[in-house]
Design a protein around this motif. Structure first.
Motif, PDB file in Angstrom:
ATOM      1  N   UNK A 104       0.784  -1.047  -0.026  1.00 31.60           N
ATOM      2  CA  UNK A 104       0.289  -0.125   0.164  1.00 31.60           C
ATOM      3  C   UNK A 104       0.445   1.019  -0.231  1.00 31.60           C
ATOM      4  N   UNK A 105       1.775   1.160   1.052  1.00 34.92           N
ATOM      5  CA  UNK A 105       2.615   2.386   0.828  1.00 34.92           C
ATOM      6  C   UNK A 105       4.036   2.297   1.422  1.00 34.92           C
TER       7      UNK A 105
ATOM      8  N   UNK B 119      -4.086   1.067  -5.864  1.00 37.95           N
ATOM      9  CA  UNK B 119      -5.330   0.289  -5.754  1.00 37.95           C
ATOM     10  C   UNK B 119      -5.347   0.687  -3.923  1.00 37.95           C
ATOM     11  N   UNK B 120      -4.329   1.489  -3.042  1.00 37.94           N
ATOM     12  CA  UNK B 120      -5.169   1.589  -1.889  1.00 37.94           C
ATOM     13  C   UNK B 120      -5.449   3.519  -1.896  1.00 37.94           C
ATOM     14  N   UNK B 121      -5.459   3.850  -2.894  1.00 40.66           N
ATOM     15  CA  UNK B 121      -5.723   5.224  -2.753  1.00 40.66           C
ATOM     16  C   UNK B 121      -7.052   5.632  -3.120  1.00 40.66           C
ATOM     17  N   UNK B 122      -8.043   5.880  -1.748  1.00 44.46           N
ATOM     18  CA  UNK B 122      -9.171   6.912  -1.535  1.00 44.46           C
ATOM     19  C   UNK B 122      -9.360   8.009  -2.583  1.00 44.46           C
ATOM     20  N   UNK B 123      -8.574   8.525  -2.636  1.00 48.39           N
ATOM     21  CA  UNK B 123      -8.435  10.392  -2.934  1.00 48.39           C
ATOM     22  C   UNK B 123      -7.676  10.759  -1.819  1.00 48.39           C
ATOM     23  N   UNK B 124      -7.769  11.974  -1.556  1.00 55.79           N
ATOM     24  CA  UNK B 124      -7.348  12.967  -0.849  1.00 55.79           C
ATOM     25  C   UNK B 124      -8.421  14.079  -0.851  1.00 55.79           C
TER      26      UNK B 124
ATOM     27  N   UNK C 135      -3.902  12.418   1.972  1.00 56.53           N
ATOM     28  CA  UNK C 135      -3.633  11.682   0.840  1.00 56.53           C
ATOM     29  C   UNK C 135      -5.212  11.005   1.913  1.00 56.53           C
ATOM     30  N   UNK C 136      -5.639   9.729   1.350  1.00 58.11           N
ATOM     31  CA  UNK C 136      -7.224   9.645   1.572  1.00 58.11           C
ATOM     32  C   UNK C 136      -6.692   7.720   1.015  1.00 58.11           C
TER      33      UNK C 136
ATOM     34  N   UNK D 135      -3.662   5.704   8.188  1.00 60.97           N
ATOM     35  CA  UNK D 135      -1.930   5.872   8.427  1.00 60.97           C
ATOM     36  C   UNK D 135      -2.879   7.598   7.886  1.00 60.97           C
ATOM     37  N   UNK D 136      -1.241   8.444   8.143  1.00 57.77           N
ATOM     38  CA  UNK D 136      -1.433   9.905   7.717  1.00 57.77           C
ATOM     39  C   UNK D 136      -0.621  10.902   6.301  1.00 57.77           C
ATOM     40  N   UNK D 137      -1.045  10.228   5.151  1.00 57.33           N
ATOM     41  CA  UNK D 137       0.150  10.623   4.076  1.00 57.33           C
ATOM     42  C   UNK D 137      -0.473  11.973   3.339  1.00 57.33           C
TER      43      UNK D 137
END
Length: 166
Positions: free
Chosen positions: A62-63, A111-116, A126-127, A135-137
């Motif tokens: 994911x990250x 694949x793990x990004x929900x949006x921002x 980034x959500x 997790x805060x990105x």
């Protein structure tokens, strides 16, 4: 006279081919150059776990964050250490369609990004999808437009035939 000109042209062609061959022999490709020349990207990452080294599929990661001098790989099964590689080196081996560098210290998997979300004062977060939603990105302001473009043009994944609508 014509046979002499033909002989000269063949000789020149052979000499030119020799110099091209010699230049290719002088500059052997490094592993990264061969990787890019074949346009193949890494399909897995070898990480350190409690049981030793483990291979994780890139599509399941994911990250990836920087934890100097190593990188941390965030996977649904846990967080692993990627030893002796900088984030820039890891980024060069990953498919840019799948991973995006959101800031100096992190890469996210599409694949793990929900949006921002805009959180004020020109800051963006980034959500991520579960189990990484907490997790805060942070998203770099300089990369915002590139990130929007990257998210917008998602690669269409093939639909299995059993799920295709006729």
């Amino acid at each position: 006279m014509i046979p002499f000109l033909g002989y000269c042209m063949v000789s020149i062609s052979l000499v030119r081919d020799f110099f091209v061959w010699r230049d290719q022999q002088k500059k052997p490709q490094t592993g990264e150059e061969q990787l890019k020349a074949g346009s193949d990207y890494a399909s897995s990452l070898t990480v350190q776990s409690n049981q030793g080294q483990t291979a994780l599929r890139c599509s399941e990661v994911a990250l990836i964050t920087s934890d100097s001098p190593n990188c941390l790989v965030h996977h649904p099964q846990g967080t692993y250490k990627l030893c002796h590689k900088t984030l820039t080196e890891v980024e060069a081996t990953l498919d840019p369609e799948l991973f995006f560098r959101v800031n100096r210290g992190g890469l996210v998997n599409r694949a793990f990004v929900n949006g921002y979300v805009h959180v004020g004062n020109n800051n963006y977060i980034v959500n991520l999808k579960p189990p990484f939603q907490h997790q805060t990105v942070s998203l770099s302001r300089t990369r915002l437009s590139e990130f929007r473009h990257w998210l917008q043009f998602a690669i269409p994944h093939p639909v299995p035939q059993s799920e295709q609508v006729l």
